[in-house]
Design a protein around this motif. Structure first.
Motif, short mmCIF file in Angstrom:
data_model
loop_
_atom_site.label_atom_id
_atom_site.label_comp_id
_atom_site.label_asym_id
_atom_site.label_seq_id
_atom_site.Cartn_x
_atom_site.Cartn_y
_atom_site.Cartn_z
N ALA A 1 -8.64 3.74 7.92
CA ALA A 1 -8.34 4.53 6.72
C ALA A 1 -9.02 3.96 5.49
O ALA A 1 -9.20 4.65 4.50
CB ALA A 1 -6.83 4.58 6.49
N SER B 1 -8.33 10.59 -0.53
CA SER B 1 -8.02 11.65 0.44
C SER B 1 -6.51 11.87 0.54
O SER B 1 -6.02 13.01 0.56
CB SER B 1 -8.60 11.26 1.80
N THR B 2 -5.77 10.75 0.59
CA THR B 2 -4.30 10.84 0.66
C THR B 2 -3.72 11.51 -0.58
O THR B 2 -2.88 12.41 -0.49
CB THR B 2 -3.69 9.42 0.80
N GLU C 1 -1.73 15.12 -0.85
CA GLU C 1 -0.39 15.22 -1.44
C GLU C 1 -0.38 16.27 -2.55
O GLU C 1 0.53 17.11 -2.64
CB GLU C 1 0.04 13.88 -2.03
N ARG D 1 -18.28 9.45 -3.41
CA ARG D 1 -17.56 9.94 -2.25
C ARG D 1 -16.07 9.64 -2.38
O ARG D 1 -15.66 8.73 -3.12
CB ARG D 1 -18.10 9.33 -0.96
N LEU D 2 -15.29 10.39 -1.64
CA LEU D 2 -13.84 10.24 -1.63
C LEU D 2 -13.47 8.96 -0.86
O LEU D 2 -14.05 8.69 0.19
CB LEU D 2 -13.26 11.45 -0.90
N THR D 3 -12.52 8.19 -1.35
CA THR D 3 -12.00 7.06 -0.59
C THR D 3 -10.81 7.53 0.25
O THR D 3 -10.34 8.66 0.08
CB THR D 3 -11.51 5.94 -1.53
N ALA D 4 -10.32 6.64 1.12
CA ALA D 4 -9.15 7.00 1.93
C ALA D 4 -7.95 7.27 1.02
O ALA D 4 -7.17 8.21 1.25
CB ALA D 4 -8.83 5.86 2.90
N LEU D 5 -7.82 6.43 -0.01
CA LEU D 5 -6.72 6.63 -0.97
C LEU D 5 -6.88 7.98 -1.67
O LEU D 5 -5.91 8.73 -1.85
CB LEU D 5 -6.72 5.48 -1.99
N ARG E 1 -12.00 3.25 5.32
CA ARG E 1 -13.37 3.76 5.26
C ARG E 1 -13.39 5.10 4.54
O ARG E 1 -12.33 5.64 4.23
CB ARG E 1 -13.89 3.93 6.69
N PRO E 2 -14.59 5.67 4.30
CA PRO E 2 -14.64 6.97 3.67
C PRO E 2 -13.84 8.00 4.44
O PRO E 2 -13.67 7.87 5.66
CB PRO E 2 -16.13 7.32 3.70
N ALA E 3 -13.38 9.05 3.76
CA ALA E 3 -12.46 10.00 4.37
C ALA E 3 -13.13 10.95 5.34
O ALA E 3 -12.48 11.75 5.97
CB ALA E 3 -11.78 10.81 3.27
N TYR E 4 -14.44 10.85 5.52
CA TYR E 4 -15.14 11.76 6.42
C TYR E 4 -16.39 11.04 6.88
O TYR E 4 -16.81 10.05 6.31
CB TYR E 4 -15.55 13.05 5.68
N LEU F 1 -15.58 16.83 -3.48
CA LEU F 1 -16.06 15.69 -2.68
C LEU F 1 -15.43 15.64 -1.28
O LEU F 1 -15.81 14.80 -0.47
CB LEU F 1 -15.76 14.37 -3.40
N TYR G 1 0.83 -1.22 0.00
CA TYR G 1 0.00 0.00 0.00
C TYR G 1 0.86 1.26 0.00
O TYR G 1 0.63 2.19 -0.77
CB TYR G 1 -0.92 -0.01 1.21
#
Lengths: 260, 107
Positions: free
Chosen positions: A248, B81-82, B86, B75-79, A250-253, B22, A119
């Motif tokens: 992490a 968001s990262t 960046e 919706r935004l995923t964790a990836l 999961r959705p970012a919010y 998003l 990852y």
């Protein structure tokens, strides 16, 4: 007009996006800018669908690595700690049941390291994989030696090092090497900072423990405290890293009132 | 291989605008369009929107939610968001560099 514009897109694209795209077009009057934009979009869809598969699998692969690595880290850390504590309080001569738990923990942590490295290797790839190799090698050596001890309890064919010695060497490499994994994770900034900090501390705590175990530390209780602290910070480090990875994924919010 | 927004070619800018849109919660296509227009003052066409959405979804940066009537929220995923964080950091550093060269202090 909307139906005509939709017909310009490939059938496969329409199956996936057709309905919602038509809903967007129906929201307001379609002007010349929109028509030109949709024409370009349709052309792009025809060209783009040719290379769709590989990119799709690529993105999903990262998410799967994070999820797998996170769960494996949680399971591995708990099994590892449980196995050692059970071993310490087990009065019987048969070490295999508790060794089996530790073995399962080490194998889970090996999966965790592989998944989380895959990852986070999107940044500092060489550093991440180099830092993965040492603790992974330790986990493999310790696991193989533990299995051999279980299968051949009286065997002694790893001279000059006994099977127990080999298992311990692998274990030390795994735990101290996790400090390298922590350093690489700290650089990428893609995993839990608190979890990787604890793993980094594990690497440092191991030094007095090892010196003491070799019999050169003057104060005996310090050695036991150091090794115990190492064990707990190691397990806590992987546990926190795993929990943060699963969160992490999961959705970012937090959803607040549904979609706009 | 790193998933980066610049890899999206001419859809890099729309993709960035969509990710920012998003970042405060799920939105469906038309809501993204109006949000981007409100934020930038420039229209985003539906063809551009869906070309960028498809690419972002393929790369796991956004994900589709169950459909509400004919609309489908994303919706935004964790990836995602990262990657967005960046990208915004890189842009902020670049902006600071530009301002320094102009002799104007950032902010």
């Amino acid at each position: 007009m909307i139906a005509l514009l939709l017909r310009l897109y490939p059938a496969r694209w329409r199956e996936r996006y057709g309905d919602e795209f038509a809903a967007v077009l129906a929201e307001r009057p379609i002007g010349p800018f929109d028509v030109a934009d949709v024409l370009l979009g349709a052309l792009d869809a025809h060209l783009h669908l040719r290379g769709l598969g590989a990119a799709s699998q690529h993105g999903k692969g990262f998410v799967m690595s994070l999820r797998l690595g996170g769960y494996a880290a949680i399971v591995g850390s708990l099994l590892f700690l449980t196995g050692f504590l059970a071993n310490a309080f087990d009065g019987s001569d048969d070490a295999w049941p508790t060794s089996g738990i530790i073995l399962a923990g080490m194998l889970s942590l090996l999966i965790a390291m592989a998944g989380l490295s895959a990852y986070q290797a999107r940044r500092h790839s060489a550093l991440v994989w180099a830092a993965f190799l040492i603790p992974a090698l330790g986990a493999v050596v310790a696991s193989v030696a533990t299995v051999l001890i279980g299968l051949f309890p009286d065997g002694d064919w790893a001279a000059p090092l006994s099977l127990w010695g080999l298992a311990m060497l692998g274990l030390v490499t795994l735990m101290a090497g996790s400090g390298l994994f922590a350093f690489a994770s700290w650089r990428t900034g893609m995993l839990s900072r608190s979890g990787t900090a604890l793993l980094g501390i594990t690497g440092l705590l191991f030094i007095p423990g090892i010196i003491g175990a070799l019999g050169t530390w003057p104060w005996e209780p310090f050695v036991s405290i150091s090794l115990l602290a190492t064990l707990f910070t190691f397990a806590a480090g992987w546990l926190l890293t795993g929990i943060a990875a699963v969160r992490a994924d999961r959705p970012a919010y937090a959803p607040a009132g549904g979609a706009a | 291989m790193e998933t980066r927004i610049p890899e999206l070619g001419r859809f890099a800018e729309p993709a960035l605008l969509i990710l920012v849109s998003l970042s405060d919660g799920p939105k469906h296509g038309y809501a993204i369009m109006t949000d981007v227009e409100a934020g930038t003052g420039r229209p985003m066409g539906p063809g551009t929107l869906y070309a960028a959405l498809a690419r972002l979804e393929e790369r796991g940066l956004i994900e589709a939610l169950p459909r509400v009537d004919r609309r489908r929220p994303y919706r935004l995923t964790a990836l995602g968001s990262t990657v967005l964080a960046e990208q915004l950091r890189d842009l902020a550093e670049f902006a600071q560099l530009g301002l320094r060269r102009l002799g104007r202090s950032p902010g």
